[in-house]
Design a protein around this motif. Structure first.
Motif, PDB file in Angstrom:
ATOM      1  N   GLY A   1       0.598  -1.343   0.057  1.00  0.00           N
ATOM      2  CA  GLY A   1      -0.032   0.135  -0.195  1.00  0.00           C
ATOM      3  C   GLY A   1       0.690   1.332  -0.072  1.00  0.00           C
ATOM      4  N   THR A   2      -0.040   2.389  -0.531  1.00  0.00           N
ATOM      5  CA  THR A   2       0.400   3.740  -0.249  1.00  0.00           C
ATOM      6  C   THR A   2      -0.771   4.637   0.270  1.00  0.00           C
ATOM      7  N   VAL A   3      -1.981   4.104  -0.049  1.00  0.00           N
ATOM      8  CA  VAL A   3      -3.220   4.780   0.691  1.00  0.00           C
ATOM      9  C   VAL A   3      -3.886   4.216   1.564  1.00  0.00           C
ATOM     10  N   GLY A   4      -4.157   4.785   2.919  1.00  0.00           N
ATOM     11  CA  GLY A   4      -4.842   3.786   3.842  1.00  0.00           C
ATOM     12  C   GLY A   4      -6.481   4.652   3.955  1.00  0.00           C
ATOM     13  N   ILE A   5      -7.323   3.806   4.275  1.00  0.00           N
ATOM     14  CA  ILE A   5      -8.853   4.536   4.449  1.00  0.00           C
ATOM     15  C   ILE A   5      -9.165   3.770   5.572  1.00  0.00           C
ATOM     16  N   SER A   6      -9.682   4.413   6.617  1.00  0.00           N
ATOM     17  CA  SER A   6     -10.425   3.746   7.899  1.00  0.00           C
ATOM     18  C   SER A   6     -11.793   4.572   8.151  1.00  0.00           C
ATOM     19  N   HIS A   7     -12.438   3.812   8.677  1.00  0.00           N
ATOM     20  CA  HIS A   7     -13.979   4.264   8.863  1.00  0.00           C
ATOM     21  C   HIS A   7     -14.244   3.995  10.314  1.00  0.00           C
ATOM     22  N   ALA A   8     -15.041   4.941  11.121  1.00  0.00           N
ATOM     23  CA  ALA A   8     -15.270   4.961  12.521  1.00  0.00           C
ATOM     24  C   ALA A   8     -16.897   5.379  12.556  1.00  0.00           C
ATOM     25  N   PHE A   9     -17.634   4.487  13.190  1.00  0.00           N
ATOM     26  CA  PHE A   9     -19.137   4.921  13.169  1.00  0.00           C
ATOM     27  C   PHE A   9     -19.501   5.248  14.476  1.00  0.00           C
ATOM     28  N   ASN A  10     -18.700   5.636  15.587  1.00  0.00           N
ATOM     29  CA  ASN A  10     -19.002   5.850  16.855  1.00  0.00           C
ATOM     30  C   ASN A  10     -19.195   7.151  17.206  1.00  0.00           C
TER      31      ASN A  10
ATOM     32  N   ARG B   1     -11.001   8.469   8.306  1.00  0.00           N
ATOM     33  CA  ARG B   1      -9.395   8.929   7.900  1.00  0.00           C
ATOM     34  C   ARG B   1      -8.693   8.350   6.691  1.00  0.00           C
ATOM     35  N   ILE B   2      -8.223   9.383   6.089  1.00  0.00           N
ATOM     36  CA  ILE B   2      -7.618   9.144   4.726  1.00  0.00           C
ATOM     37  C   ILE B   2      -6.081   9.338   4.851  1.00  0.00           C
ATOM     38  N   GLU B   3      -5.213   8.263   4.700  1.00  0.00           N
ATOM     39  CA  GLU B   3      -3.775   8.588   4.785  1.00  0.00           C
ATOM     40  C   GLU B   3      -2.888   8.326   3.689  1.00  0.00           C
ATOM     41  N   ASN B   4      -2.114   9.172   3.239  1.00  0.00           N
ATOM     42  CA  ASN B   4      -1.161   9.402   2.101  1.00  0.00           C
ATOM     43  C   ASN B   4       0.168   8.856   2.445  1.00  0.00           C
ATOM     44  N   TYR B   5       0.619   7.614   1.971  1.00  0.00           N
ATOM     45  CA  TYR B   5       2.067   7.048   2.471  1.00  0.00           C
ATOM     46  C   TYR B   5       2.974   7.254   0.923  1.00  0.00           C
ATOM     47  N   ALA B   6       2.304   7.975  -0.041  1.00  0.00           N
ATOM     48  CA  ALA B   6       3.320   8.001  -1.350  1.00  0.00           C
ATOM     49  C   ALA B   6       4.145   9.248  -1.255  1.00  0.00           C
ATOM     50  N   ASP B   7       4.914   9.329  -2.103  1.00  0.00           N
ATOM     51  CA  ASP B   7       5.888  10.470  -2.268  1.00  0.00           C
ATOM     52  C   ASP B   7       5.144  11.490  -3.128  1.00  0.00           C
ATOM     53  N   LYS B   8       3.870  11.317  -3.484  1.00  0.00           N
ATOM     54  CA  LYS B   8       3.198  12.453  -4.043  1.00  0.00           C
ATOM     55  C   LYS B   8       2.075  12.607  -3.545  1.00  0.00           C
ATOM     56  N   PRO B   9       1.472  13.807  -4.078  1.00  0.00           N
ATOM     57  CA  PRO B   9       0.107  14.210  -3.176  1.00  0.00           C
ATOM     58  C   PRO B   9      -1.187  13.392  -3.964  1.00  0.00           C
ATOM     59  N   ILE B  10      -2.335  13.341  -3.077  1.00  0.00           N
ATOM     60  CA  ILE B  10      -3.453  12.837  -3.489  1.00  0.00           C
ATOM     61  C   ILE B  10      -4.704  13.837  -3.513  1.00  0.00           C
ATOM     62  N   LEU B  11      -5.458  13.532  -4.381  1.00  0.00           N
ATOM     63  CA  LEU B  11      -6.565  14.495  -4.363  1.00  0.00           C
ATOM     64  C   LEU B  11      -8.064  13.461  -4.156  1.00  0.00           C
ATOM     65  N   VAL B  12      -8.834  13.614  -3.113  1.00  0.00           N
ATOM     66  CA  VAL B  12      -9.972  13.015  -2.945  1.00  0.00           C
ATOM     67  C   VAL B  12     -11.245  13.815  -3.512  1.00  0.00           C
ATOM     68  N   ASP B  13     -12.123  13.082  -4.360  1.00  0.00           N
ATOM     69  CA  ASP B  13     -13.242  13.973  -4.843  1.00  0.00           C
ATOM     70  C   ASP B  13     -14.306  13.316  -4.144  1.00  0.00           C
ATOM     71  N   LEU B  14     -15.186  13.930  -3.284  1.00  0.00           N
ATOM     72  CA  LEU B  14     -16.244  13.562  -2.377  1.00  0.00           C
ATOM     73  C   LEU B  14     -17.406  13.597  -3.219  1.00  0.00           C
ATOM     74  N   THR B  15     -17.321  14.162  -4.446  1.00  0.00           N
ATOM     75  CA  THR B  15     -18.410  14.411  -5.360  1.00  0.00           C
ATOM     76  C   THR B  15     -18.648  13.278  -6.018  1.00  0.00           C
ATOM     77  N   LYS B  16     -17.517  12.513  -6.312  1.00  0.00           N
ATOM     78  CA  LYS B  16     -17.526  11.257  -6.978  1.00  0.00           C
ATOM     79  C   LYS B  16     -17.428   9.910  -5.973  1.00  0.00           C
ATOM     80  N   SER B  17     -17.562  10.030  -4.809  1.00  0.00           N
ATOM     81  CA  SER B  17     -17.548   8.958  -3.662  1.00  0.00           C
ATOM     82  C   SER B  17     -18.937   9.037  -3.010  1.00  0.00           C
ATOM     83  N   ALA B  18     -19.133   7.802  -2.426  1.00  0.00           N
ATOM     84  CA  ALA B  18     -20.613   7.505  -1.976  1.00  0.00           C
ATOM     85  C   ALA B  18     -20.560   6.275  -1.013  1.00  0.00           C
ATOM     86  N   LEU B  19     -21.694   6.295  -0.348  1.00  0.00           N
ATOM     87  CA  LEU B  19     -21.822   5.183   0.386  1.00  0.00           C
ATOM     88  C   LEU B  19     -23.168   4.519  -0.342  1.00  0.00           C
ATOM     89  N   THR B  20     -23.365   3.041   0.010  1.00  0.00           N
ATOM     90  CA  THR B  20     -24.479   2.587  -0.511  1.00  0.00           C
ATOM     91  C   THR B  20     -25.216   1.826   0.860  1.00  0.00           C
TER      92      THR B  20
END
Length: 222
Positions: free
Chosen positions: A49-58, A67-86
């Motif tokens: 891995g290079t990207v870590g995602i954690s969910h907490a429901f409490n 919680r979104i963690e970037n372990y890479a040597d380059k930045p990342i951009l998270v697009d919440l308009t193209k992200s969702a829960l079902t």
């Protein structure tokens, strides 16, 4: 291709569903993945891995902490308009798309013309994460949808059970992956950025959860 590191917190997270004068509804969610080991006392599943995602429901307000963690040597951009829960296939956005207007209205003279002095504040719809950094925020209240699926009544008898280090009167239902009435899927869209902060590769991280327990509790003050 950017590699993906998925971090799953497999402890049972408690999500407040609805607060009333005498009765509370509580739910817990379980990640479908099984741990291959532990890191710092936390269960995890790792994929090169290079990207870590954690969910907490409490959280007390019922929103999901991401919680979104970037372990890479380059930045990342998270697009919440193209992200969702079902939830059982019903889509719930991480952001609601609403804006808040701040300001005041003043009358001009004695006529019907009024003026507005203020500004519009929108919620953030993208998250920029530099290399070796992380971001945390709360998104998506799923209490209403959970209650809608579970309904008002919960089968079983009222009995006193040990919850939160206290004997409380409750109805309790427990589920495994095969018997759960609710499945929850999380889709997060992110892009790796180049030195000019332009996207070079876009990925979607998918994580799967299921309702592991549902409690109807009385005599709970906090």
């Amino acid at each position: 291709m950017a590699n993906i590191f998925k971090k799953f917190l497999l402890i049972v997270f408690i999500l407040p569903i609805l607060l009333s004068c005498t009765t509370h509804y509580l739910a817990s969610w379980q990640n479908e993945e099984r741990p291959d080991g532990t890191i710092d006392g936390r269960d995890y599943t790792e994929e090169n891995g290079t990207v870590g995602i954690s969910h907490a429901f409490n959280s007390q307000n019922g929103r999901i902490l991401i919680r979104i963690e970037n372990y890479a040597d380059k930045p990342i951009l998270v697009d919440l308009t193209k992200s969702a829960l079902t939830i059982n296939g019903n889509t719930i956005g991480f952001i609601d798309g609403k804006a808040t207007i701040y300001g005041s209205i003043s009358n001009l003279g004695t006529g019907t013309i009024s003026g507005f002095d203020g500004e519009i504040s929108e919620k953030t719809n993208t998250l920029y994460i530099p290399p070796q950094a992380f971001v945390e925020n709360e998104f998506a209240d799923i209490r209403a949808e959970t209650r809608n699926i579970m309904g008002e009544d919960l089968e079983g008898n009222w009995s006193y059970n040990s919850l939160f280090n206290k004997e409380l009167k409750a109805k309790m239902a427990f589920y495994d992956r095969e018997s759960t009435p609710i499945t929850l899927k999380s889709y997060l869209n992110y892009s790796m950025l180049d030195t000019d902060n332009q996207p070079v590769k876009t990925e979607v991280i998918n994580q799967n959860f299921y309702l592991a327990s549902f409690f109807k509790v009385r005599e709970l003050t906090q």
